[in-house]
Design a protein around this motif. Sequence first.
Motif, PDB file in Angstrom:
ATOM      1  N   ALA A  78      54.851  37.207  49.165  1.00  0.00           N
ATOM      2  CA  ALA A  78      53.845  37.328  48.214  1.00  0.00           C
ATOM      3  C   ALA A  78      53.825  36.106  47.614  1.00  0.00           C
ATOM      4  O   ALA A  78      54.990  35.201  46.558  1.00  0.00           O
ATOM      5  CB  ALA A  78      54.254  38.445  46.853  1.00  0.00           C
ATOM      6  N   ALA A  98      55.841  42.288  42.807  1.00  0.00           N
ATOM      7  CA  ALA A  98      56.202  43.267  44.181  1.00  0.00           C
ATOM      8  C   ALA A  98      56.759  44.711  44.051  1.00  0.00           C
ATOM      9  O   ALA A  98      57.190  45.256  45.062  1.00  0.00           O
ATOM     10  CB  ALA A  98      57.550  42.037  44.279  1.00  0.00           C
ATOM     11  N   TYR A 101      54.753  47.884  45.522  1.00  0.00           N
ATOM     12  CA  TYR A 101      55.185  47.876  47.224  1.00  0.00           C
ATOM     13  C   TYR A 101      56.238  47.488  47.886  1.00  0.00           C
ATOM     14  O   TYR A 101      57.556  46.632  47.338  1.00  0.00           O
ATOM     15  CB  TYR A 101      53.676  46.997  47.765  1.00  0.00           C
ATOM     16  CG  TYR A 101      53.765  45.333  47.381  1.00  0.00           C
ATOM     17  CD1 TYR A 101      54.016  45.036  48.335  1.00  0.00           C
ATOM     18  CD2 TYR A 101      53.080  44.559  46.527  1.00  0.00           C
ATOM     19  CE1 TYR A 101      54.272  43.383  48.185  1.00  0.00           C
ATOM     20  CE2 TYR A 101      53.274  43.505  45.946  1.00  0.00           C
ATOM     21  CZ  TYR A 101      53.906  42.925  47.047  1.00  0.00           C
ATOM     22  OH  TYR A 101      53.592  41.327  46.864  1.00  0.00           O
ATOM     23  N   ASN A 115      60.586  43.386  47.262  1.00  0.00           N
ATOM     24  CA  ASN A 115      61.337  42.159  46.258  1.00  0.00           C
ATOM     25  C   ASN A 115      59.828  41.236  47.232  1.00  0.00           C
ATOM     26  O   ASN A 115      59.331  39.628  46.366  1.00  0.00           O
ATOM     27  CB  ASN A 115      62.422  41.213  46.139  1.00  0.00           C
ATOM     28  CG  ASN A 115      62.094  40.806  47.882  1.00  0.00           C
ATOM     29  OD1 ASN A 115      62.059  40.563  48.706  1.00  0.00           O
ATOM     30  ND2 ASN A 115      64.044  39.827  47.798  1.00  0.00           N
ATOM     31  N   GLY A 116      58.447  41.707  47.644  1.00  0.00           N
ATOM     32  CA  GLY A 116      57.816  40.177  48.455  1.00  0.00           C
ATOM     33  C   GLY A 116      58.107  39.412  48.737  1.00  0.00           C
ATOM     34  O   GLY A 116      57.289  38.604  49.307  1.00  0.00           O
ATOM     35  N   ILE A 151      47.729  41.594  46.964  1.00  0.00           N
ATOM     36  CA  ILE A 151      48.343  41.180  47.679  1.00  0.00           C
ATOM     37  C   ILE A 151      48.629  39.723  48.234  1.00  0.00           C
ATOM     38  O   ILE A 151      47.742  40.411  49.174  1.00  0.00           O
ATOM     39  CB  ILE A 151      49.389  42.482  48.127  1.00  0.00           C
ATOM     40  CG1 ILE A 151      49.384  43.496  47.514  1.00  0.00           C
ATOM     41  CG2 ILE A 151      51.030  41.849  48.532  1.00  0.00           C
ATOM     42  CD1 ILE A 151      50.186  44.243  47.994  1.00  0.00           C
ATOM     43  N   LEU A 153      49.743  37.431  50.827  1.00  0.00           N
ATOM     44  CA  LEU A 153      50.995  37.303  51.343  1.00  0.00           C
ATOM     45  C   LEU A 153      50.578  35.583  51.493  1.00  0.00           C
ATOM     46  O   LEU A 153      49.830  35.888  52.625  1.00  0.00           O
ATOM     47  CB  LEU A 153      50.912  38.001  52.287  1.00  0.00           C
ATOM     48  CG  LEU A 153      51.600  39.483  51.643  1.00  0.00           C
ATOM     49  CD1 LEU A 153      51.460  40.667  52.344  1.00  0.00           C
ATOM     50  CD2 LEU A 153      52.957  39.196  50.359  1.00  0.00           C
TER      51      LEU A 153
END
Length: 418
Positions: A78, A98, A101, A115-116, A151, A153
């Motif tokens: 992320a 984070a 999700y 933790n993304g 989000i 990414l």
Amino acid sequence: MKNTIIKLASVVLFLGLTACQEKLDNNNNNSLGSISAVYMNSSNASVSFAKSTESGSTKFEVRMSNLRERNETITIAATDFFPEYNEKNATNYKMLPASEYELYEEGNTANKSTNGLLNITLKPGQASVQVGVRVRPLDDNTFPMGVKYAIPLRIVSASLPILSNKDVVVALNRPFKTSVALIKQGYALGVKVADNVQGSDEFTIQGMFLFEEFHAYNRVNVNMSLFQGEMLPYTRIDAGKIQVKNGGGDSPDDWAETTDIAIKKWVQITFTYKDSFLKLYINGKLVKTYQRPSLKVSPGMRINIENTQTSYSANRYFREFRVWNRVLTDAEIVDGLYLPADPDSKGLIVYLPINKKEGFKDMSKYDNTTIYRKGTASSPDGIQDGPSYVSDIDEATFTPTVEWKENIKFPAVGLETE
């Protein structure tokens, strides 16, 4: 002496190039002998929630441009690239923490994180991997509906080169409830644009419909239309297809086909126009590009929404009619599929939310006038061409014909309540 120096330099250059090539070949141990790189297969994904109390999920694909004969590692994380993304795409996304999700690798349930950050491995002969995203139910008080969370990414590292399409935006289709209008056959709306609206040679026009039927005036042909005015050629809509005419005749090239147009199924229809190119989007996806010259938005113009003639219309649900005097980006179109628009949105010149609270009032910052229309023929069949088959009526005559359905849930395929 001079020739000796030139020869020595040539040898050094040759050895250097050979060493570089050997290094490149070793780093790209590819049976096909070509260089490989990693990238996101798509720049957008969306999470849908069945209910506000349930989690939602989606997935996206990370790909490699050429097959490899060894393991290749990729790290996805992320990364808050929204400041530049929002500036470029005219969106207003905010990064979802984070903690809300989970990322995981499809087919490898042991590989997941909260933790993304997710490390994945492409095995020899494996060209792609599906990455899943599971979002917890979001509390409206902590994460207000008015804030568009998403989000961001990015492929942040890999054992192979990373191509420029390394980002994916995971949008959240959060559950939303509203009321919608059932407009009966032989009735329709229109808008007279205010005189102080700035004219433009580019525009976006949108509407969201759920058709109860596609009415054939002669039991074979359907002559139901979408938006009429200076900004669009004549259109027809039928099950599975839309026609955008080019002059007086009909051509197979006028038609665009899509399974998203069907009875009892919500469909958002968007047209954008710039530099003679008219683009048609269905539910946020670009379906077809037409070339249609000399279209525009003008102050004081009249926009008729759909065909009003009795034999050329049918019962349908309708909401969120919008017109901008600019072209929305692809990201903006996806972002605004079903949630209400911001009346202060840049370039928004017409906005009818169409809900029970506001009725058919224009909510833009301009003094536009809503027009109410009625088909004059009592018969639902036969050819009814010409202005004598339709007339403008007052609001008091129109509104009793409308049925309001409340607690309608979005996103949804059909007419669902919660």
